[in-house]
Scaffold this active site. Sequence first.
Site, PDB file in Angstrom:
ATOM      1  CB  THR A 126      -1.039   0.073   1.252  1.00  0.00           C
ATOM      2  OG1 THR A 126      -1.818   1.172   1.315  1.00  0.00           O
ATOM      3  CG2 THR A 126      -0.247  -0.118   2.506  1.00  0.00           C
ATOM      4  CD  GLU A 160      -2.750  -0.633   5.542  1.00  0.00           C
ATOM      5  OE1 GLU A 160      -3.855  -0.683   5.006  1.00  0.00           O
ATOM      6  OE2 GLU A 160      -1.859   0.207   5.620  1.00  0.00           O
ATOM      7  CE  LYS A 187      -8.278   4.664  -2.071  1.00  0.00           C
ATOM      8  NZ  LYS A 187      -9.123   3.836  -1.265  1.00  0.00           N
ATOM      9  CD1 TRP A 221      -3.383   4.189  -1.529  1.00  0.00           C
ATOM     10  CD2 TRP A 221      -4.258   6.319  -1.215  1.00  0.00           C
ATOM     11  NE1 TRP A 221      -4.481   4.154  -0.676  1.00  0.00           N
ATOM     12  CE2 TRP A 221      -5.144   5.031  -0.487  1.00  0.00           C
ATOM     13  CE3 TRP A 221      -4.795   7.474  -0.836  1.00  0.00           C
ATOM     14  CZ2 TRP A 221      -5.924   5.369   0.501  1.00  0.00           C
ATOM     15  CZ3 TRP A 221      -5.971   7.634  -0.234  1.00  0.00           C
ATOM     16  CH2 TRP A 221      -6.479   6.743   0.844  1.00  0.00           C
TER      17      TRP A 221
HETATM   18  P1  AMP Z   1      -6.644   1.181   0.541  1.00  0.00           P
HETATM   19  O1  AMP Z   1      -5.679   0.691   1.525  1.00  0.00           O
HETATM   20  O2  AMP Z   1      -6.074   1.565  -0.673  1.00  0.00           O
HETATM   21  O3  AMP Z   1      -7.781   0.241   0.123  1.00  0.00           O
HETATM   22  O4  AMP Z   1      -7.127   2.522   1.089  1.00  0.00           O
HETATM   23  C1  AMP Z   1      -7.915   2.590   2.350  1.00  0.00           C
HETATM   24  C2  AMP Z   1      -8.176   3.785   2.470  1.00  0.00           C
HETATM   25  O5  AMP Z   1      -9.336   4.343   1.543  1.00  0.00           O
HETATM   26  C3  AMP Z   1      -8.867   4.167   3.834  1.00  0.00           C
HETATM   27  O6  AMP Z   1      -8.097   4.238   4.867  1.00  0.00           O
HETATM   28  C4  AMP Z   1      -9.829   5.458   3.612  1.00  0.00           C
HETATM   29  O7  AMP Z   1      -9.051   6.483   3.987  1.00  0.00           O
HETATM   30  C5  AMP Z   1     -10.252   5.342   2.140  1.00  0.00           C
HETATM   31  N1  AMP Z   1     -11.416   4.598   2.209  1.00  0.00           N
HETATM   32  C6  AMP Z   1     -11.952   3.206   1.812  1.00  0.00           C
HETATM   33  N2  AMP Z   1     -13.315   3.415   1.840  1.00  0.00           N
HETATM   34  C7  AMP Z   1     -13.804   4.418   1.935  1.00  0.00           C
HETATM   35  C8  AMP Z   1     -14.938   4.951   2.274  1.00  0.00           C
HETATM   36  N3  AMP Z   1     -16.142   4.023   2.063  1.00  0.00           N
HETATM   37  N4  AMP Z   1     -15.126   6.159   2.450  1.00  0.00           N
HETATM   38  C9  AMP Z   1     -14.306   7.035   2.668  1.00  0.00           C
HETATM   39  N5  AMP Z   1     -13.169   6.272   2.575  1.00  0.00           N
HETATM   40  C10 AMP Z   1     -12.943   5.261   2.215  1.00  0.00           C
END
Ligand code: AMP
Length: 546
Positions: A181, A327, A438, A443
């Site tokens: 990540t 994670e 995002k 990212w």
């Molecule tokens: P990733 O590890 O790339 O899947 O990203 C995880 C991060 O995406 C989380 O810590 C949030 O900051 C963001 N995220 C994931 N789902 C949501 C959601 N439903 N609403 C807002 N932010 C989200």
Amino acid sequence: MMDVPLLTSMIVKHAVAWHGDVEVVTHRVEGDMHRYTYADAYRRMCRLANALRRLGIRQGERVGTMAWTTYRHFELYFAVGGSGAVIHTVNPRLFHEQIVYIVNHAQDRVMFLDTTWVKMMEKLQDQCPTVERFIILCDSGHMPETTLRNAVCYEDLLDAEDETFDWPRMDEKSAAALCYTSGTTGNPKGVLYTHRAMVLHSMAACSGDHPLGLDSRTVILPAVSMFHVHAWGAPYAAPMCGAKLVLPGPHMHGDNIYRLLEEEKVTLTAGVPTIWLDMLTHMKKTGGRLNHLKIMNIGGSAPPLSMIKAFEEDYGVPVVHAWGMTELSPVGTTGRLRLRHQNLPREERYRVKQTQGRPIFGVEVKIVDDDGNRLPHDGEAVGQMFVRGPWVAAAYFEDEGATRAAFDKDGWFGTGDVASISPDGLVRISDRSKDLIKSGGEWISSIDLENYALAHPGVAEAAAIAIKHPKWEERPLLVVVPRPGAKVTADGIRAVLAEHVAKWWLPDDIVFVEDIPHTATGKISKKDLRARFQDYRWPEAAGFVE
Ligand code: AMP
């Protein structure tokens, strides 16, 4: 009770025994449709596991993949993990230095890749010395001319092997998979998933209140890449309960996804808001209807209210909003309505659906203040969100610094999300403390953008913040304080940035200001800066660069 280790091989052994006739359908990289059954898939997984043995891949060693959401990648998920090795799903959208970093950090011994990325890996292979061999996911008819080291055609590799394989009985805490990540700055961080975590996460996905909530009547299309946290766990969970799996390959645009949903009679799909916006635009243009879909899962970013309403009111499909992270394997919360929410007046129900929902069984959640004290679940108090559970990472893979920064003294994992929790258990994420933007599910590091911008001699100070974007959810806005007397233009700064970052990272707008707000300790206060730009609107031309 019997001491049976929870291994991912259990899942496919169950699928072939009891759901062998269920289909896995793929819109292939080659462009055509491919269909076979779990029984067919299983035989090929056995062949692949034998091939890995023949290649000398030993328990715990990493096997890289750079592959779309396809049946071949599905075979790799189970054959690699089930035979004792670790599948490392490389995200090909990272930029080149990051790809090189993660392949070296993971020490991938072989890499399986789709034809899409052959040219790219030809350029990077010299910097990836641990990779002894590249296996191209195609048949001999589609095998490209390539300079990749010891290149082999995937179908030829399988053809040479036996259709039976004795899946080893291992410790359930041994590793099955590895994903990286993006860090807030610097190098990506690895999350190593155990067999136990994958099986438990899949069992959760096959339970009613989970956002996926799969069963043997489900036809699921994960509109999520298999290089993004196991396509949210769908390829592991679907064979566990005998759900039909529909895989979109590289064809992730709204029109392709829509066609698959209809033609394959998909009942449940999951993806980030950007994909669904694209599909809504397509359906509006063509007058398409959703005749089979029963649940629309949206996560990865918060969907706008207009999107939730469009699916529910214009197309009659309930939206389930979910939150998760790499994670967390990745699912943490579910937006499936409780009985008490189901009968609320419509607008109030929408307010519930806009939250990230409530934690699923297996994921404990707490919000804390800056000193680590727990905050009440009153819907008012806002704090850092921490989690723990059997499919939550306990550390980053061989990265002590990142691990120290992310876990509290009691071992809870700090998500970097800032949230409140209502008295009826609804988590509402209101901000992000990690300095990332995002964009369409990928990212962008604001810190990296800032550091590169500072390389421009006319820039005294720079800060990148996320601004909501109608198509990509968020895009970077760069706020710059010019050096007194310096000649500096937005184009000049963009040119400097373009030397270091992928095109899709470039800020959509650069604004010049006299000062940037700071905290008491002298750091840039992103919170205040975001507040200052809360009414900012993108110029007409702002758009995503492919
Ligand atoms: P990733 O590890 O790339 O899947 O990203 C995880 C991060 O995406 C989380 O810590 C949030 O900051 C963001 N995220 C994931 N789902 C949501 C959601 N439903 N609403 C807002 N932010 C989200």
